[in-house]
Write an enzyme that holds these catalytic residues in place. Structure first.
Site, short mmCIF file in Angstrom:
data_model
loop_
_atom_site.label_atom_id
_atom_site.label_comp_id
_atom_site.label_asym_id
_atom_site.label_seq_id
_atom_site.Cartn_x
_atom_site.Cartn_y
_atom_site.Cartn_z
N HIS A 104 -50.09 50.35 -48.92
CA HIS A 104 -49.06 51.41 -49.17
C HIS A 104 -47.76 51.04 -48.62
CE1 HIS A 104 -52.21 55.03 -49.92
NE2 HIS A 104 -52.67 53.84 -50.34
N VAL B 110 -44.30 50.51 -51.67
CA VAL B 110 -42.95 51.44 -51.45
C VAL B 110 -41.84 50.67 -50.82
CG1 VAL B 110 -42.05 53.25 -50.18
CG2 VAL B 110 -44.43 53.46 -51.16
N THR C 32 -64.53 47.27 -51.63
CA THR C 32 -65.64 46.79 -51.32
C THR C 32 -66.03 47.32 -49.74
OG1 THR C 32 -67.38 45.02 -50.97
CG2 THR C 32 -64.90 44.64 -50.32
#
Length: 347
Positions: free
Chosen positions: A80, A84, A205
Site C-alpha cells: 500500500h 501510492v 497465501t
C-alpha cells in the site's frame, strides 16, 4: 469405454504438457535480479550499516514468534505504501487525515506500523540516522515473506523518506472485487506486467481478510465457488458488516507457499480478484504453472517484489531520513505539503 478413457488420458497429457511448456517459457527468462534504479544499490549500507539486515531479521523473528499475523500485515504496508506515490514511507506519516485514514487503508495494522518504528529505533541506535523508514519497510516486508517459509532474496536499498503523502492517490489502490482486466490495468500503470501481477497476488497465501472484502461472493452466493469454502464463509460472515475475518488461504494460512494457486484451481480463492486469475486466458496459464512449481513461483515473486520496491523512490538529496517514521523532521514541511496538495487538486 476404452476409447473414452484414451481421450481423457490424451487430454490430460496435453494439459500437463501445456503447463510444463508455460513453466519452461517463464523460467527460461533471465533470472538475474532486476537492476537497481539510479540512486539505489544492493550493497548500499555495506560500509555504513553492515549489520542492517541481520538487525531487522533478528527483531522480526522475535515479533513473529509472539504475533505471527504481523507478517502479512507488514506485507500489506509495503504494497500500500509503494502503490501510492512510490516506496517512500508516505503511508507511515500521521495526518489529519493521512493515507492510513483513507477507507481502502482501514485494514492497515497500527501495531505493524509501530513495529516498523521499533525497527527504525533499533537501527538508528546501532548505525546512526542513516537508514530511511522506506528502506526499513521494504526489508520488513521481505523478511515477512522469508520468515513465513518463502524465499530469501536481496533488495536494493538507499531510499529516502517523503516529506508528504497523498490521500488522492490512496483512492486508486487495487480492490479485492476487481476483475482481472481491471487488476492488470491498475498494475500496468505501475509498469508491472502480467507475470508480476500473478506472482505478487501470491502474497495472499498468508494473512486474513475482513468479511466486507469478499462478501460480494457470499451474498449472492458465487455458484463457481467450492462448496466447502462457501459453507465456511457463510458461517463466518452472516452479514457484510461482520467484524470476523477469514484466511486468504484457508489450507495453509500461516505458510508462504504456492497453495494459493492450487486453491484457485480448486475454486477456493477468496477475493474476486484472486479467483478471476484462473478464468482469464492471460493469467490462467501462470496460475497453473505456479501451482505446479513452487520454486518458479518463488523466483517470479522475488523478481516482481524487487521491481515493485523501486517504484517512485526518492534517492540522494531527495526527501529526508526521518527521525521518527510517523512525522517529518520539520513538522511544518508536512503541513505545507498537505496544503499544497489540496490547492493543486482539480476542481
Amino acid at each position: 469405454m476404452a476409447k473414452s478413457s484414451s481421450c481423457t488420458s490424451l487430454n490430460s497429457f496435453f494439459l500437463f504438457s501445456s503447463i510444463l511448456f508455460t513453466s519452461y517459457m517463464i523460467s527460461s527468462e533471465a533470472e538475474a535480479n532486476p537492476p537497481a534504479v539510479n540512486g539505489l544499490s544492493y550493497s548500499f549500507y555495506s560500509q555504513t550499516c553492515p549489520n542492517l539486515q541481520t538487525i531487522v531479521t533478528n527483531h522480526l523473528t522475535k515479533v513473529f514468534q509472539q504475533t505471527h499475523w504481523q507478517a502479512p500485515a507488514l506485507l500489506v504496508i509495503f504494497f500500500h505504501d509503494c502503490f501510492v506515490q512510490g516506496c517512500d514511507g508516505s503511508l507511515l506519516l500521521d495526518g489529519n487525515p493521512g493515507e492510513r485514514d483513507e477507507p481502502l487503508n482501514r485494514g492497515i495494522s497500527s501495531k505493524a506500523v509501530k513495529t516498523i518504528d521499533e525497527l527504525r529505533e533499533i537501527v538508528h541506535k546501532e548505525c546512526g540516522r542513516i537508514v530511511s523508514c522506506a528502506d526499513i519497510t521494504v526489508l520488513a516486508a521481505r523478511d515477512a515473506v522469508f520468515l513465513s517459509g518463502g524465499p530469501y532474496f536481496n533488495v536494493p536499498l538507499g531510499r529516502r523518506d517523503s516529506l508528504n503523502f497523498s490521500i488522492e492517490e490512496a483512492k486508486n489502490l487495487p480492490l479485492p472485487y476487481n476483475t482481472t482486466d481491471v487488476t492488470l490495468k491498475t498494475f500496468e500503470s505501475k509498469n508491472l506486467d502480467v507475470t508480476d501481477v500473478v506472482a505478487l497476488s501470491g502474497a495472499h497465501t498468508i494473512g486474513r481478510a475482513h468479511c466486507h472484502t469478499f462478501y460480494n461472493r457470499v451474498s449472492p452466493q458465487d455458484p463457481t465457488m467450492d462448496k466447502t469454502l462457501a459453507k465456511l464463509l457463510n458461517s463466518t460472515c452472516p452479514t457484510t458488516y461482520s467484524r470476523n475475518t477469514f484466511p486468504l488461504d484457508f489450507t495453509t494460512p500461516q505458510l508462504f507457499d504456492n497453495n494459493y494457486y492450487i486453491n484457485l484451481i480448486n475454486h477456493q480463492g477468496l477475493f474476486t480478484s484472486d479467483q478471476h486469475l484462473f478464468t482469464d486466458n492471460r493469467t490462467k496459464g501462470l496460475v497453473e504453472a505456479f501451482a505446479l512449481d513452487q520454486t518458479l513461483f518463488f523466483q517470479k515473486f522475488a523478481h516482481a517484489f524487487v521491481k515493485m520496491s523501486q517504484l517512485g523512490v526518492l534517492t540522494r538529496n531527495q526527501g529526508e531520513i526521518r527521525a521518527k517514521c510517523n512525522v517529518v523532521n520539520d513538522e511544518r514541511s508536512v503541513v505545507k505539503s498537505f496544503v499544497d496538495e489540496i490547492v493543486q487538486l482539480p476542481n
